[in-house]
Scaffold this active site. Structure first.
Site, PDB file in Angstrom:
ATOM      1  N   GLU A 295       7.619   9.263  -0.460  1.00 33.63           N
ATOM      2  CA  GLU A 295       6.265   8.704  -0.284  1.00 33.63           C
ATOM      3  C   GLU A 295       6.220   7.243  -0.725  1.00 33.63           C
ATOM      4  OE1 GLU A 295       4.122  10.110   1.388  1.00 33.63           O
ATOM      5  OE2 GLU A 295       4.700  12.212   1.329  1.00 33.63           O
TER       6      GLU A 295
ATOM      7  N   ASN B 130       5.799   3.982   1.763  1.00 34.05           N
ATOM      8  CA  ASN B 130       4.673   3.058   1.628  1.00 34.05           C
ATOM      9  C   ASN B 130       5.134   1.601   1.623  1.00 34.05           C
ATOM     10  OD1 ASN B 130       2.705   4.984   1.683  1.00 34.05           O
ATOM     11  ND2 ASN B 130       2.323   4.996  -0.514  1.00 34.05           N
TER      12      ASN B 130
ATOM     13  N   ARG C  67      -1.133   8.530  10.035  1.00 33.12           N
ATOM     14  CA  ARG C  67      -0.948   8.635   8.589  1.00 33.12           C
ATOM     15  C   ARG C  67      -2.091   9.480   8.041  1.00 33.12           C
ATOM     16  NH1 ARG C  67       3.591   6.356   8.625  1.00 33.12           N
ATOM     17  NH2 ARG C  67       3.898   8.052   7.201  1.00 33.12           N
TER      18      ARG C  67
HETATM   19  N1  LIG Z   1       3.407  -0.359  -1.425  1.00 28.98           N
HETATM   20  C1  LIG Z   1       2.209  -0.595  -0.864  1.00 28.98           C
HETATM   21  N2  LIG Z   1       1.854  -1.848  -0.471  1.00 28.98           N
HETATM   22  C2  LIG Z   1       0.661  -2.094   0.103  1.00 28.98           C
HETATM   23  N3  LIG Z   1      -0.264  -1.152   0.349  1.00 28.98           N
HETATM   24  C3  LIG Z   1       0.007   0.115  -0.004  1.00 28.98           C
HETATM   25  C4  LIG Z   1       1.257   0.474  -0.620  1.00 28.98           C
HETATM   26  N4  LIG Z   1       1.248   1.794  -0.871  1.00 28.98           N
HETATM   27  C5  LIG Z   1       0.057   2.260  -0.422  1.00 28.98           C
HETATM   28  N5  LIG Z   1      -0.701   1.258   0.086  1.00 28.98           N
HETATM   29  C6  LIG Z   1      -2.085   1.381   0.619  1.00 28.98           C
HETATM   30  O1  LIG Z   1      -2.663   2.568   0.083  1.00 28.98           O
HETATM   31  C7  LIG Z   1      -3.089   3.433   1.142  1.00 28.98           C
HETATM   32  C8  LIG Z   1      -2.911   4.880   0.729  1.00 28.98           C
HETATM   33  O2  LIG Z   1      -1.529   5.198   0.578  1.00 28.98           O
HETATM   34  P1  LIG Z   1      -1.045   6.717   0.798  1.00 28.98           P
HETATM   35  O3  LIG Z   1       0.430   6.755   0.693  1.00 28.98           O
HETATM   36  O4  LIG Z   1      -1.838   7.594  -0.097  1.00 28.98           O
HETATM   37  O5  LIG Z   1      -1.516   7.030   2.282  1.00 28.98           O
HETATM   38  P2  LIG Z   1      -0.882   6.491   3.662  1.00 28.98           P
HETATM   39  O6  LIG Z   1       0.445   5.873   3.422  1.00 28.98           O
HETATM   40  O7  LIG Z   1      -1.895   5.647   4.344  1.00 28.98           O
HETATM   41  O8  LIG Z   1      -0.697   7.851   4.487  1.00 28.98           O
HETATM   42  P3  LIG Z   1       0.481   8.946   4.261  1.00 28.98           P
HETATM   43  O9  LIG Z   1       1.166   8.602   2.980  1.00 28.98           O
HETATM   44  O10 LIG Z   1      -0.243  10.257   4.197  1.00 28.98           O
HETATM   45  O11 LIG Z   1       1.365   8.830   5.438  1.00 28.98           O
HETATM   46  C9  LIG Z   1      -2.297   3.009   2.353  1.00 28.98           C
HETATM   47  O12 LIG Z   1      -2.958   3.318   3.572  1.00 28.98           O
HETATM   48  C10 LIG Z   1      -2.156   1.502   2.126  1.00 28.98           C
HETATM   49  O13 LIG Z   1      -3.316   0.815   2.556  1.00 28.98           O
HETATM   50 MG   LIG Z   2       1.904   6.815   2.315  1.00 36.55          MG
END
Ligand SMILES: Nc1ncnc2c1ncn2[C@@H]1O[C@H](COP(=O)(O)OP(=O)(O)OP(=O)(O)O)[C@@H](O)[C@H]1O
Ligand SMILES: [Mg+2]
Lengths: 156, 117
Positions: A50, A54, A109
């Protein structure tokens, strides 16, 4: 951390999608000396996947950047994992951590990454600066396997 | 990572056997052949056989929700079969049970080759 540091490693790799698998296997290999149970290993691999995903899909959205992954093993079966990028950063961390919140819904996502990291570790810390990158730190203490060994010796 | 699909015209069920690791890297390669089959056959039911899936993260959840939406738009439904325990746990965490049934075919006995008859 007050526990004694026993082992550590740092990996640096580009934000290429094929490195999601590499990161999972690297962590899995590094902590294998602790003999984690299958369910623990699978949860740790999922949390790592995860955090690394990200970095790849959000932090470095339209470019390839550097991901740093640091893993430490402390006394008492305590695992510390820190995954860091120098990407776009997160403006509102509490909002980003809200289950189902995603900035990329059209890319299928689910917005569950942080929720999964949270429930598969004992502690999740997110620090970030808009434009300055993000660091995700996870702590997980493994169950001691003594009970399982005891059962085995009884059987044998 | 790979996918094999089988269509049963009698029951109008499309079975997709997924195997290997499902993450962001592999999701697109699984999505495309499944969606192509769905659009070609217009099945009433999509059965995603997860028994061969060795690893899955939120990208797999996104893949399942996306297929659920597509099948719902087409007036059909989706069923998941035989996830391994660690993947079951992830499905529960994601609340997938509210969208579709998760079936253990070895227990229910009502499936042949994964396709309900
Ligand atoms: N390393 C990062 N850099 C920039 N933004 C981030 C980062 N990690 C997470 N985010 C932001 O936080 C939000 C939520 O992250 P999360 O991993 O919970 O969900 P997601 O990646 O959108 O979906 P999923 O993980 O279910 O595929 C993301 O949509 C993004 O906007
Ligand atoms: Mg994610």
């Amino acid at each position: 951390m007050k526990e004694k540091l026993l082992n550590e490693m740092t990996l640096r790799f580009p934000s290429l999608s094929e490195n999601e698998r590499f990161a999972r296997l690297a962590v899995s290999g590094f902590i294998s000396s602790l003999d984690p149970a299958l369910d623990e290993l699978s949860e740790i691999k999922t949390a790592v996947s995860e955090a690394v995903t990200n970095c790849i899909v959000h932090a470095y959205r339209d470019r390839v950047g550097e991901i740093t992954m640091q893993v430490r093993i402390y006394e008492g079966q305590l695992i510390y994992i820190r995954i860091k990028d120098k990407g776009c950063g997160i403006e509102d961390i509490p909002l980003a951590r809200t289950p189902l919140y995603t900035t990329a819904p059209d890319e299928e996502r689910a917005g569950l990454g942080f929720a999964i990291m949270e429930s598969f570790t004992d502690r999740l810390r997110v620090s970030s600066r808009a434009g300055g990158g993000t660091a995700v730190t996870m702590l997980r203490t493994l169950r001691t396997r003594k009970a399982a060994n005891g059962d085995k010796s009884k059987e044998g | 990572m790979s996918v094999r699909t089988f269509y049963d015209p009698k029951t109008r069920a499309l079975l997709a056997e997924l195997s290997g690791d499902i993450d962001h890297c592999t999701a697109a390669g699984l999505r495309e052949p499944v969606d192509k089959e769905i659009m070609q056959r217009l099945p009433q039911k999509l059965i995603l056989d997860l028994s061969g899936v060795s690893f899955m993260d939120s990208s797999g959840i996104g893949l399942i929700i996306g297929r659920y939406k597509l099948m719902t738009d087409l007036g059909g439904s989706i069923v998941l079969t035989d996830p391994r325990p660690e993947i079951s746990k992830l499905l529960t965490l994601a609340g997938i049970g509210r969208l579709c049934r998760v079936v253990d075919t070895h227990k229910s006995g009502s499936f042949t080759g994964g396709v309900k008859i």
